[in-house]
Scaffold this motif. Structure first.
Motif, PDB file in Angstrom:
ATOM      1  N   TYR A 151       0.817  -1.211   0.000  1.00 19.78           N
ATOM      2  CA  TYR A 151       0.000   0.000   0.000  1.00 19.78           C
ATOM      3  C   TYR A 151       0.856   1.269   0.000  1.00 19.78           C
ATOM      4  CZ  TYR A 151      -4.111  -2.885   0.602  1.00 19.78           C
ATOM      5  OH  TYR A 151      -5.113  -3.813   0.392  1.00 19.78           O
ATOM      6  N   PHE A 165       3.150   1.744  -2.190  1.00 21.80           N
ATOM      7  CA  PHE A 165       3.185   2.039  -3.628  1.00 21.80           C
ATOM      8  C   PHE A 165       1.810   2.477  -4.122  1.00 21.80           C
ATOM      9  CE2 PHE A 165       6.488  -1.061  -2.692  1.00 21.80           C
ATOM     10  CZ  PHE A 165       7.604  -0.464  -3.258  1.00 21.80           C
ATOM     11  N   VAL A 166       0.761   1.832  -3.592  1.00 16.47           N
ATOM     12  CA  VAL A 166      -0.596   2.216  -3.965  1.00 16.47           C
ATOM     13  C   VAL A 166      -0.877   3.655  -3.544  1.00 16.47           C
ATOM     14  CG1 VAL A 166      -3.051   1.776  -3.552  1.00 16.47           C
ATOM     15  CG2 VAL A 166      -1.485  -0.145  -3.888  1.00 16.47           C
ATOM     16  N   ALA A 222       1.250   6.070  -3.131  1.00 13.88           N
ATOM     17  CA  ALA A 222       1.992   6.998  -3.995  1.00 13.88           C
ATOM     18  C   ALA A 222       1.225   7.237  -5.303  1.00 13.88           C
ATOM     19  CB  ALA A 222       3.384   6.437  -4.287  1.00 13.88           C
ATOM     20  N   TRP A 223       0.660   6.170  -5.847  1.00 17.00           N
ATOM     21  CA  TRP A 223      -0.118   6.290  -7.092  1.00 17.00           C
ATOM     22  C   TRP A 223      -1.385   7.110  -6.852  1.00 17.00           C
ATOM     23  CZ3 TRP A 223       0.043   6.194 -12.086  1.00 17.00           C
ATOM     24  CH2 TRP A 223      -1.133   6.063 -12.823  1.00 17.00           C
ATOM     25  N   LEU A 224      -2.030   6.883  -5.701  1.00 16.97           N
ATOM     26  CA  LEU A 224      -3.258   7.618  -5.387  1.00 16.97           C
ATOM     27  C   LEU A 224      -2.978   9.101  -5.211  1.00 16.97           C
ATOM     28  CD1 LEU A 224      -4.955   5.132  -2.880  1.00 16.97           C
ATOM     29  CD2 LEU A 224      -5.587   5.545  -5.257  1.00 16.97           C
ATOM     30  N   TYR A 246      -0.541  10.692  -6.669  1.00 17.16           N
ATOM     31  CA  TYR A 246      -0.220  11.190  -8.014  1.00 17.16           C
ATOM     32  C   TYR A 246      -1.483  11.447  -8.832  1.00 17.16           C
ATOM     33  CZ  TYR A 246       1.606  11.248 -12.780  1.00 17.16           C
ATOM     34  OH  TYR A 246       1.905  11.595 -14.060  1.00 17.16           O
ATOM     35  N   THR A 247      -2.474  10.536  -8.681  1.00 25.12           N
ATOM     36  CA  THR A 247      -3.702  10.660  -9.471  1.00 25.12           C
ATOM     37  C   THR A 247      -4.789  11.462  -8.762  1.00 25.12           C
ATOM     38  OG1 THR A 247      -4.483   8.528  -8.592  1.00 25.12           O
ATOM     39  CG2 THR A 247      -3.282   8.503 -10.693  1.00 25.12           C
ATOM     40  N   LYS A 276      -6.679  10.442  -6.260  1.00 26.14           N
ATOM     41  CA  LYS A 276      -7.823   9.598  -5.859  1.00 26.14           C
ATOM     42  C   LYS A 276      -7.645   9.139  -4.413  1.00 26.14           C
ATOM     43  CE  LYS A 276      -8.491   7.956 -10.601  1.00 26.14           C
ATOM     44  NZ  LYS A 276      -8.520   6.778 -11.508  1.00 26.14           N
TER      45      LYS A 276
END
Length: 307
Positions: free
Chosen positions: A165, A167-168, A170-172, A174-175, A177
């Motif tokens: 999570y 990594f998840v 970090a993506w969230l 970035y996006t 969300k």
């Protein structure tokens, strides 16, 4: 003279033939027409990991590929699972979890192995958050069967589950969300009506019944003849039987998660029925094994039509 069951169970060609069979069924199920290449790749990697699970732990005390063959037959039989990426991710992650967990046997300081095992579980939870509900049971089996539970391995397990999570998150970020993470974990605690079976189709219940029957046959045989195996193997199989029973019970009381739970049950049942197929040699077991093989093939065709 060896019975047909024993010749198949100990043959060095069994896995090759089963892989060819799996490829043919995958082609018939739409591997080319529906471009299910990722599904097939994950299935093939999962099968090879089941080979490693058997080899690294000597789950069967003679040469036999029945663990991986059983896994491949039951998974390709369940074609409604083959078409779902989430189930493939749960299966491959759960096999990875078992690979690392079994290596931590009697190692209460095995923080690295425990971290990797629960990190795999964390990856599975990204697509199937309800797998986190198994954590208390997994800590218990670590203590009772693997004898590796300690404050250090407990902390490692927590960090391992959380690690994917990072990594998840970090993506969230970035996006943008951010809300997904909260909704995701809340969904793990949302329970449907127990035993509400309307959403599960008949062919799926018949498939479940077949996997359950295999688990029962293998479990009863193992409980009777477990004295023939080493203590470590006994503990591993007892752990698999307990987790298998828990997984199937969860599938019954919360059938909205049926697909992923059946995928997990297949992973757990494969070594149990594989042990029975490889190590029984009576006339009755030969007949039953042939009937199971015929039933698996019939179910494959039935699921191909019904899926």
């Amino acid at each position: 003279m060896k019975r047909l069951q024993n010749r198949i169970a100990t043959s060095r060609w069994s896995l090759h033939v089963t892989v060819a069979y799996g490829l043919l069924i995958s082609l018939a199920a739409g591997l080319l027409t529906e471009a299910l290449w990722l599904n097939f790749a994950l299935l093939f990697v999962s099968m090879m990991m089941m080979v490693e699970l058997n080899n690294s732990n000597a789950l069967i005390r003679i040469y036999s590929r029945m663990v991986s063959c059983s896994f491949l037959v039951m998974t390709t039989m369940s074609l409604f699972l083959f078409r779902t990426i989430d189930v493939a991710v749960v299966q491959i992650s759960f096999i990875a979890f078992l690979l690392f967990l079994l290596r931590s046997y009697q190692e209460p300081n095995a923080t690295g192995l425990t971290f990797y095992a629960f990190c795999a579980l964390g990856i599975a939870s990204i697509v199937f958050p309800q797998i986190l509900l198994f954590l208390p049971a997994l800590w218990i089996v670590m203590a009772v069967y693997m004898q590796s539970f300690s404050p250090r391995t407990f902390l490692s397990s927590i960090i391992g589950v959380i690690a994917p999570y990072w990594f998840v998150a970090a993506w969230l970020i970035y996006t943008g969300k951010y809300a997904w993470l909260g909704t995701h974990f809340i969904s793990a605690l949302q329970f449907g009506t127990p035993f509400y079976l309307a959403d599960v189709k008949l062919h799926e219940w018949i498939t479940f019944a077949f996997v359950l029957l295999c688990a029962l046959i293998g479990s009863v045989h193992f409980m009777i003849y477990s004295y023939q195996d080493r203590i470590r193997i006994r503990l591993i199989y007892e752990m698999l039987i307990v987790l298998d029973g828990l997984t199937m019970f969860f599938a019954l009381i919360q059938p909205q998660h049926f697909d992923c739970l059946l995928g997990m049950a297949i992973v757990l049942t494969a070594p149990i029925i594989g042990h029975w197929l490889a190590l029984t040699s009576s006339r009755l077991s030969n007949i039953v094994s042939m009937l199971l093989a015929a039933a698996a093939f019939a179910l494959t065709i039935y699921n191909m039509i019904g899926a």
